[in-house]
Enzyme design. Structure first.
Site, PDB file in Angstrom:
ATOM      1  N   ASP A  10      45.265  -4.161 -10.974  1.00 12.93           N
ATOM      2  CA  ASP A  10      45.057  -5.578 -10.690  1.00 12.93           C
ATOM      3  C   ASP A  10      46.327  -6.116 -10.034  1.00 12.93           C
ATOM      4  O   ASP A  10      47.420  -6.045 -10.609  1.00 12.93           O
ATOM      5  CB  ASP A  10      44.790  -6.298 -12.027  1.00 12.93           C
ATOM      6  CG  ASP A  10      44.605  -7.795 -11.867  1.00 12.93           C
ATOM      7  OD1 ASP A  10      44.127  -8.426 -12.818  1.00 12.93           O
ATOM      8  OD2 ASP A  10      44.936  -8.335 -10.781  1.00 12.93           O
ATOM      9  N   ASN A  24      42.252 -17.186   2.880  1.00 13.32           N
ATOM     10  CA  ASN A  24      41.479 -17.612   4.045  1.00 13.32           C
ATOM     11  C   ASN A  24      42.283 -18.707   4.744  1.00 13.32           C
ATOM     12  O   ASN A  24      43.298 -19.161   4.238  1.00 13.32           O
ATOM     13  CB  ASN A  24      40.089 -18.141   3.627  1.00 13.32           C
ATOM     14  CG  ASN A  24      40.193 -19.249   2.609  1.00 13.32           C
ATOM     15  OD1 ASN A  24      40.918 -20.221   2.808  1.00 13.32           O
ATOM     16  ND2 ASN A  24      39.516 -19.082   1.485  1.00 13.32           N
ATOM     17  N   GLY A  32      37.500 -13.374  -4.904  1.00 14.42           N
ATOM     18  CA  GLY A  32      38.244 -12.106  -4.805  1.00 14.42           C
ATOM     19  C   GLY A  32      39.677 -12.193  -5.285  1.00 14.42           C
ATOM     20  O   GLY A  32      39.986 -12.863  -6.265  1.00 14.42           O
ATOM     21  N   VAL A  33      40.550 -11.516  -4.564  1.00 16.76           N
ATOM     22  CA  VAL A  33      41.954 -11.477  -5.002  1.00 16.76           C
ATOM     23  C   VAL A  33      42.592 -12.866  -4.882  1.00 16.76           C
ATOM     24  O   VAL A  33      43.442 -13.244  -5.688  1.00 16.76           O
ATOM     25  CB  VAL A  33      42.725 -10.396  -4.213  1.00 16.76           C
ATOM     26  CG1 VAL A  33      42.988 -10.782  -2.784  1.00 16.76           C
ATOM     27  CG2 VAL A  33      44.019 -10.030  -4.910  1.00 16.76           C
ATOM     28  N   ASP A  34      42.111 -13.661  -3.934  1.00 14.15           N
ATOM     29  CA  ASP A  34      42.595 -15.041  -3.763  1.00 14.15           C
ATOM     30  C   ASP A  34      42.333 -15.830  -5.054  1.00 14.15           C
ATOM     31  O   ASP A  34      43.218 -16.468  -5.628  1.00 14.15           O
ATOM     32  CB  ASP A  34      41.843 -15.658  -2.581  1.00 14.15           C
ATOM     33  CG  ASP A  34      42.464 -16.939  -2.064  1.00 14.15           C
ATOM     34  OD1 ASP A  34      41.833 -17.572  -1.209  1.00 14.15           O
ATOM     35  OD2 ASP A  34      43.570 -17.299  -2.517  1.00 14.15           O
ATOM     36  N   SER A 123      40.961  -7.728   3.694  1.00 15.14           N
ATOM     37  CA  SER A 123      39.707  -7.794   4.470  1.00 15.14           C
ATOM     38  C   SER A 123      38.613  -6.833   4.004  1.00 15.14           C
ATOM     39  O   SER A 123      37.518  -6.858   4.585  1.00 15.14           O
ATOM     40  CB  SER A 123      39.963  -7.560   5.971  1.00 15.14           C
ATOM     41  OG  SER A 123      40.619  -8.664   6.542  1.00 15.14           O
ATOM     42  N   GLY A 125      36.919  -6.840   1.285  1.00 16.23           N
ATOM     43  CA  GLY A 125      35.933  -7.445   0.374  1.00 16.23           C
ATOM     44  C   GLY A 125      34.997  -8.353   1.140  1.00 16.23           C
ATOM     45  O   GLY A 125      34.221  -7.900   1.988  1.00 16.23           O
ATOM     46  N   VAL A 126      35.120  -9.638   0.881  1.00 17.65           N
ATOM     47  CA  VAL A 126      34.255 -10.645   1.528  1.00 17.65           C
ATOM     48  C   VAL A 126      34.286 -10.509   3.051  1.00 17.65           C
ATOM     49  O   VAL A 126      33.272 -10.711   3.722  1.00 17.65           O
ATOM     50  CB  VAL A 126      34.712 -12.071   1.115  1.00 17.65           C
ATOM     51  CG1 VAL A 126      34.081 -13.143   1.958  1.00 17.65           C
ATOM     52  CG2 VAL A 126      34.429 -12.290  -0.364  1.00 17.65           C
ATOM     53  N   TYR A 127      35.441 -10.131   3.585  1.00 14.60           N
ATOM     54  CA  TYR A 127      35.556 -10.083   5.057  1.00 14.60           C
ATOM     55  C   TYR A 127      34.992  -8.806   5.677  1.00 14.60           C
ATOM     56  O   TYR A 127      35.061  -8.598   6.889  1.00 14.60           O
ATOM     57  CB  TYR A 127      37.005 -10.326   5.482  1.00 14.60           C
ATOM     58  CG  TYR A 127      37.404 -11.802   5.428  1.00 14.60           C
ATOM     59  CD1 TYR A 127      36.496 -12.775   5.010  1.00 14.60           C
ATOM     60  CD2 TYR A 127      38.665 -12.212   5.789  1.00 14.60           C
ATOM     61  CE1 TYR A 127      36.846 -14.108   4.951  1.00 14.60           C
ATOM     62  CE2 TYR A 127      39.045 -13.551   5.741  1.00 14.60           C
ATOM     63  CZ  TYR A 127      38.114 -14.502   5.324  1.00 14.60           C
ATOM     64  OH  TYR A 127      38.467 -15.826   5.275  1.00 14.60           O
TER      65      TYR A 127
HETATM   66  N1  APR Z   1      43.654  -7.015  -7.565  1.00 13.36           N
HETATM   67  C1  APR Z   1      43.574  -6.165  -6.514  1.00 13.36           C
HETATM   68  N2  APR Z   1      42.555  -6.161  -5.623  1.00 13.36           N
HETATM   69  C2  APR Z   1      41.561  -7.054  -5.827  1.00 13.36           C
HETATM   70  C3  APR Z   1      41.557  -7.973  -6.900  1.00 13.36           C
HETATM   71  C4  APR Z   1      42.663  -7.920  -7.789  1.00 13.36           C
HETATM   72  N3  APR Z   1      42.758  -8.757  -8.837  1.00 13.36           N
HETATM   73  N4  APR Z   1      40.405  -8.722  -6.808  1.00 13.36           N
HETATM   74  C5  APR Z   1      39.737  -8.282  -5.730  1.00 13.36           C
HETATM   75  N5  APR Z   1      40.406  -7.270  -5.146  1.00 13.36           N
HETATM   76  C6  APR Z   1      40.051  -6.468  -3.967  1.00 13.36           C
HETATM   77  C7  APR Z   1      38.616  -6.471  -3.531  1.00 13.36           C
HETATM   78  O1  APR Z   1      37.841  -5.600  -4.367  1.00 13.36           O
HETATM   79  C8  APR Z   1      38.781  -5.939  -2.118  1.00 13.36           C
HETATM   80  O2  APR Z   1      38.911  -4.533  -2.155  1.00 13.36           O
HETATM   81  O3  APR Z   1      40.754  -7.001  -2.860  1.00 13.36           O
HETATM   82  C9  APR Z   1      40.114  -6.544  -1.669  1.00 13.36           C
HETATM   83  C10 APR Z   1      39.981  -7.728  -0.718  1.00 13.36           C
HETATM   84  O4  APR Z   1      38.796  -8.430  -1.023  1.00 13.36           O
HETATM   85  P1  APR Z   1      38.735 -10.046  -1.014  1.00 13.36           P
HETATM   86  O5  APR Z   1      39.538 -10.559  -2.126  1.00 13.36           O
HETATM   87  O6  APR Z   1      37.295 -10.408  -0.931  1.00 13.36           O
HETATM   88  O7  APR Z   1      39.494 -10.453   0.350  1.00 13.36           O
HETATM   89  P2  APR Z   1      38.994 -10.370   1.867  1.00 13.36           P
HETATM   90  O8  APR Z   1      37.973  -9.316   2.077  1.00 13.36           O
HETATM   91  O9  APR Z   1      40.256 -10.331   2.659  1.00 13.36           O
HETATM   92  O10 APR Z   1      38.266 -11.776   2.071  1.00 13.36           O
HETATM   93  C11 APR Z   1      39.049 -12.943   1.983  1.00 13.36           C
HETATM   94  O11 APR Z   1      37.519 -13.803   0.400  1.00 13.36           O
HETATM   95  O12 APR Z   1      38.157 -14.172  -1.709  1.00 13.36           O
HETATM   96  C12 APR Z   1      37.907 -14.795  -0.543  1.00 13.36           C
HETATM   97  O13 APR Z   1      39.297 -16.737  -0.490  1.00 13.36           O
HETATM   98  C13 APR Z   1      39.142 -15.438   0.022  1.00 13.36           C
HETATM   99  O14 APR Z   1      37.990 -16.452   1.828  1.00 13.36           O
HETATM  100  C14 APR Z   1      38.851 -15.385   1.479  1.00 13.36           C
HETATM  101  C15 APR Z   1      38.113 -14.075   1.651  1.00 13.36           C
END
Ligand code: APR
Length: 183
Positions: A10, A24, A32-34, A123, A125-127
């Site tokens: 984490d 974002n 997600g991680v944000d 990027s 995850g959601v992206y």
């Molecule tokens: N620690 C490490 N990695 C994490 C954690 C955590 N606590 N939570 C999520 N992740 C991973 C996800 O599983 C993914 O592999 O971080 C990676 C990035 O995913 P996202 O957090 O969805 O980020 P991203 O794909 O860059 O999309 C950004 O998503 O969360 C929203 O506010 C954020 O709008 C922005 C967009």
């Protein structure tokens, strides 16, 4: 020599000087991680991001750019917020923008004096960035940076939440010309 490491875990619990947030353009939190960073770090991170939006980045943070804030209650001292590319939405510039996220983040981390930095899979995850494409781009950008600035950092760490992601980033580090460690 800078250590490139890959861990399953984490991002919010990492004992490093700076963690990189996959934010974002709004900079005001999300999922997600944000979401995890804001939830664990506390309101002070949001307040500093809001101030950045009211001053330096009134129209939002562009993809590939980064900003630094305090880390609040996180073990880290700083959070570096960067905006990753949305896969397939940047006219073929996604790889260049993903690499730019890592360079921009390392520039800021170096600027504040962070010696250890932890990245999530930006990027992926959601992206929607396919991790098998993102991993070599992310590792390649970090390796090029530490090759150019060998004394800037002691360690740059990739923190992944799943075994498959861990394997992809571990393979990318193993292929890089640094003797990274995989935990
Ligand atoms: N620690 C490490 N990695 C994490 C954690 C955590 N606590 N939570 C999520 N992740 C991973 C996800 O599983 C993914 O592999 O971080 C990676 C990035 O995913 P996202 O957090 O969805 O980020 P991203 O794909 O860059 O999309 C950004 O998503 O969360 C929203 O506010 C954020 O709008 C922005 C967009």
């Amino acid at each position: 020599m800078t250590r490139l490491s890959v861990v399953l875990g984490d991002l919010t619990t990492q004992q490093v000087d700076a963690v990189v947030n996959a934010a974002n353009s709004e900079l005001l939190g999300g999922g997600g991680v944000d979401g995890a960073i804001h939830a664990a770090g506390g309101r002070v991170i949001y307040d500093e991001c809001l101030e950045l939006r009211r001053t330096t980045w009134r129209h939002g943070l562009p993809t590939g750019e980064a900003v630094v804030t305090t880390a609040g209650a996180l073990p880290a001292q700083w959070v570096i917020h960067t905006v990753g590319p949305r896969y397939g939405r940047h006219a073929g510039m996604e790889a260049a923008l993903l690499a730019a996220c890592h360079r921009s983040s390392l520039d800021l981390a170096w600027g504040v004096g962070a010696r250890t930095v932890a990245f999530p899979a930006i990027s992926c995850g959601v992206y929607g960035y396919p991790p098998e494409e993102a991993a070599p781009i992310a590792v390649g950008a970090v390796q090029a940076y530490v090759d150019e600035h060998p004394r800037a950092f002691e360690e740059v760490r990739f923190v992944l939440v799943s075994e498959p992601l861990w394997a992809l980033f571990s393979d990318a580090v193993a292929r890089s010309d640094r003797h990274g460690t995989v935990e």
